[in-house]
Motif scaffolding. Sequence first.
Motif, PDB file in Angstrom:
ATOM      1  N   GLN A  31      -5.112  12.147  -0.169  1.00 37.11           N
ATOM      2  CA  GLN A  31      -6.397  11.755   0.396  1.00 37.11           C
ATOM      3  C   GLN A  31      -7.393  12.910   0.353  1.00 37.11           C
ATOM      4  O   GLN A  31      -8.576  12.705   0.070  1.00 37.11           O
ATOM      5  CB  GLN A  31      -6.198  11.260   1.825  1.00 37.11           C
ATOM      6  CG  GLN A  31      -5.466   9.923   1.901  1.00 37.11           C
ATOM      7  CD  GLN A  31      -4.874   9.631   3.269  1.00 37.11           C
ATOM      8  OE1 GLN A  31      -5.099  10.373   4.237  1.00 37.11           O
ATOM      9  NE2 GLN A  31      -4.091   8.561   3.365  1.00 37.11           N
ATOM     10  N   ALA A  32      -6.918  14.121   0.589  1.00 37.64           N
ATOM     11  CA  ALA A  32      -7.811  15.287   0.560  1.00 37.64           C
ATOM     12  C   ALA A  32      -8.317  15.553  -0.855  1.00 37.64           C
ATOM     13  O   ALA A  32      -9.513  15.798  -1.064  1.00 37.64           O
ATOM     14  CB  ALA A  32      -7.081  16.510   1.106  1.00 37.64           C
ATOM     15  N   VAL A  33      -7.415  15.509  -1.846  1.00 35.39           N
ATOM     16  CA  VAL A  33      -7.828  15.741  -3.235  1.00 35.39           C
ATOM     17  C   VAL A  33      -8.757  14.625  -3.702  1.00 35.39           C
ATOM     18  O   VAL A  33      -9.767  14.871  -4.379  1.00 35.39           O
ATOM     19  CB  VAL A  33      -6.599  15.862  -4.158  1.00 35.39           C
ATOM     20  CG1 VAL A  33      -7.010  15.899  -5.619  1.00 35.39           C
ATOM     21  CG2 VAL A  33      -5.790  17.103  -3.803  1.00 35.39           C
ATOM     22  N   SER A  34      -8.448  13.384  -3.320  1.00 38.31           N
ATOM     23  CA  SER A  34      -9.296  12.257  -3.707  1.00 38.31           C
ATOM     24  C   SER A  34     -10.688  12.392  -3.104  1.00 38.31           C
ATOM     25  O   SER A  34     -11.702  12.111  -3.772  1.00 38.31           O
ATOM     26  CB  SER A  34      -8.647  10.944  -3.266  1.00 38.31           C
ATOM     27  OG  SER A  34      -7.400  10.743  -3.898  1.00 38.31           O
ATOM     28  N   ALA A  35     -10.766  12.814  -1.856  1.00 41.85           N
ATOM     29  CA  ALA A  35     -12.062  13.000  -1.200  1.00 41.85           C
ATOM     30  C   ALA A  35     -12.858  14.097  -1.887  1.00 41.85           C
ATOM     31  O   ALA A  35     -14.085  14.000  -2.050  1.00 41.85           O
ATOM     32  CB  ALA A  35     -11.859  13.321   0.279  1.00 41.85           C
ATOM     33  N   HIS A  36     -12.179  15.157  -2.300  1.00 40.01           N
ATOM     34  CA  HIS A  36     -12.834  16.255  -3.021  1.00 40.01           C
ATOM     35  C   HIS A  36     -13.424  15.732  -4.334  1.00 40.01           C
ATOM     36  O   HIS A  36     -14.581  16.031  -4.671  1.00 40.01           O
ATOM     37  CB  HIS A  36     -11.814  17.361  -3.281  1.00 40.01           C
ATOM     38  CG  HIS A  36     -12.338  18.504  -4.088  1.00 40.01           C
ATOM     39  ND1 HIS A  36     -13.332  19.340  -3.643  1.00 40.01           N
ATOM     40  CD2 HIS A  36     -11.995  18.946  -5.342  1.00 40.01           C
ATOM     41  CE1 HIS A  36     -13.584  20.257  -4.562  1.00 40.01           C
ATOM     42  NE2 HIS A  36     -12.795  20.035  -5.600  1.00 40.01           N
ATOM     43  N   LEU A  37     -12.667  14.954  -5.078  1.00 39.84           N
ATOM     44  CA  LEU A  37     -13.169  14.375  -6.322  1.00 39.84           C
ATOM     45  C   LEU A  37     -14.357  13.448  -6.046  1.00 39.84           C
ATOM     46  O   LEU A  37     -15.370  13.476  -6.767  1.00 39.84           O
ATOM     47  CB  LEU A  37     -12.050  13.597  -7.014  1.00 39.84           C
ATOM     48  CG  LEU A  37     -10.890  14.423  -7.577  1.00 39.84           C
ATOM     49  CD1 LEU A  37      -9.697  13.518  -7.877  1.00 39.84           C
ATOM     50  CD2 LEU A  37     -11.318  15.164  -8.839  1.00 39.84           C
ATOM     51  N   TRP A  38     -14.229  12.635  -5.033  1.00 38.56           N
ATOM     52  CA  TRP A  38     -15.293  11.688  -4.680  1.00 38.56           C
ATOM     53  C   TRP A  38     -16.609  12.409  -4.416  1.00 38.56           C
ATOM     54  O   TRP A  38     -17.663  12.053  -4.959  1.00 38.56           O
ATOM     55  CB  TRP A  38     -14.838  10.887  -3.462  1.00 38.56           C
ATOM     56  CG  TRP A  38     -15.746   9.776  -3.021  1.00 38.56           C
ATOM     57  CD1 TRP A  38     -16.737   9.165  -3.752  1.00 38.56           C
ATOM     58  CD2 TRP A  38     -15.740   9.128  -1.744  1.00 38.56           C
ATOM     59  NE1 TRP A  38     -17.337   8.184  -3.019  1.00 38.56           N
ATOM     60  CE2 TRP A  38     -16.758   8.126  -1.780  1.00 38.56           C
ATOM     61  CE3 TRP A  38     -14.973   9.276  -0.585  1.00 38.56           C
ATOM     62  CZ2 TRP A  38     -17.016   7.300  -0.694  1.00 38.56           C
ATOM     63  CZ3 TRP A  38     -15.225   8.448   0.497  1.00 38.56           C
ATOM     64  CH2 TRP A  38     -16.243   7.480   0.447  1.00 38.56           C
ATOM     65  N   ARG A  39     -16.550  13.445  -3.617  1.00 41.56           N
ATOM     66  CA  ARG A  39     -17.773  14.182  -3.269  1.00 41.56           C
ATOM     67  C   ARG A  39     -18.380  14.878  -4.484  1.00 41.56           C
ATOM     68  O   ARG A  39     -19.595  14.788  -4.723  1.00 41.56           O
ATOM     69  CB  ARG A  39     -17.474  15.215  -2.181  1.00 41.56           C
ATOM     70  CG  ARG A  39     -17.384  14.648  -0.766  1.00 41.56           C
ATOM     71  CD  ARG A  39     -16.923  15.691   0.239  1.00 41.56           C
ATOM     72  NE  ARG A  39     -17.581  16.981   0.074  1.00 41.56           N
ATOM     73  CZ  ARG A  39     -18.801  17.264   0.512  1.00 41.56           C
ATOM     74  NH1 ARG A  39     -19.500  16.338   1.162  1.00 41.56           N
ATOM     75  NH2 ARG A  39     -19.312  18.469   0.324  1.00 41.56           N
TER      76      ARG A  39
END
Length: 445
Positions: A265-273
């Motif tokens: 979830q943290a890596v996905s959020a980083h990519l999203w932003r």
Amino acid sequence: MTSPTVNLISECFIRPADDGLSAGANKPIHFTPFELPFLNLNYSQKGLLFAKPPPPENQDFSITSYLEDLRRSLSATLTHFYPLAARLATRKQQNPHSYVIYIDPENSPGVKFVYATVDVNISDILTSTHVPLVVHSFFDLNNVINHDGHTLPLLSIQVTELNDGIFIGGSVNHLIADGTSFWHFMAAWSETFRSKEQGRCFKRQAIKGYEPIINLPFTHHDQFIERFEHQQCKERFFHFSSATVSRLKAKANAECNTGKISSLQAVSAHLWRCITRVRRQSGESETICTLVISNRRRLNPPLSDDYFGNPIQTVRGTATVGDLMGHGLGWAALRLHEAVGNHDNTAVEKWLESWFKNPVVYKFNGLLHPNAVHIGSSPRFDMYGCEFGLGKAVAARSGGANKADGKMTMYPGRDGGGSMDVEVCLLPEYMRDLEEDDEFINALT
């Protein structure tokens, strides 16, 4: 630069070994509401790149013998995964109306097995900044959709011989297998190749709450089939070391004063932003991040982990661009965490009830969103545990199927330890800006 040519040398069909097919192996296998909506999507394409034995061991390596060992072990493995050798079928009736699509094991021509060569070195694949286009040619069954499994193989294996390596690529009908099931099969094949006992098999079980035979509201496939043109995107792999993943996870949890946000979830959020930033959309516009999620453990009663099929759905975090960029990593990660947490048995049953009232087949173009990040596959898949006599793979790669701007494909890092590799697919101008984005690059270093 002209892409190297992959030369087809031979192809054949591999059927299950005659011994050991279970009783009832010729019975139709019906699809679930999780699978039928994906009739228009491409086959799933994943594969592994292996190094040939180095000198002097390579003097004993024979590609002819190696291919024969692959075919033999594939046939033995298909004894336990016999539906992969079959084809799809449709049963239509007019009075009363009925349109049912299923796997027909009685029509079992086999799994396609292709041998090809290419004048390329492993280093050409691994040192290229962007994924070379030739990699897409390491896979068979390009530009076909799942419905084509009526006449095309449900699984095709292409073995491409490089100058110093071997690439084993699988193209599998996405109705019959998600990533969990594909790598489950690849692990079983690997174990058989290495002459080890393997207890894996094709396993289905009833899903509570719906009839096993689903009648679709169509009279002809032209009513729901839609083929699509792929966008011309750039693809690049980014490596998130275990330390990088740990830092992003710690940062997200600290910003939310919690400990429940996962590494993914943290890596996905980083990519999203970061991807939202380089797209430069207006602050009022909507941005979404979708995560492919397995329903195996979310159903009540749950499906077994080795359930073979495609019991997936997507969940999404949504925000305005202004809110996403105005808050930190933790805020974005919490949106994703809540989306995953809310996808429980109640949510699945609600979706099933809605789908049965109005059965739909998704159209790929309808799934596209101009400001979406789509996270697929999983860093939890044991890809590098699949060895075929050549040691641990040096890399995992995917084909050109189902690619679009914003598609992220997750892989485990080769070195393990919680590291991840992310295949990022973006329009060329967005990829260029992402490669220069300070927040993105600083996190990696």
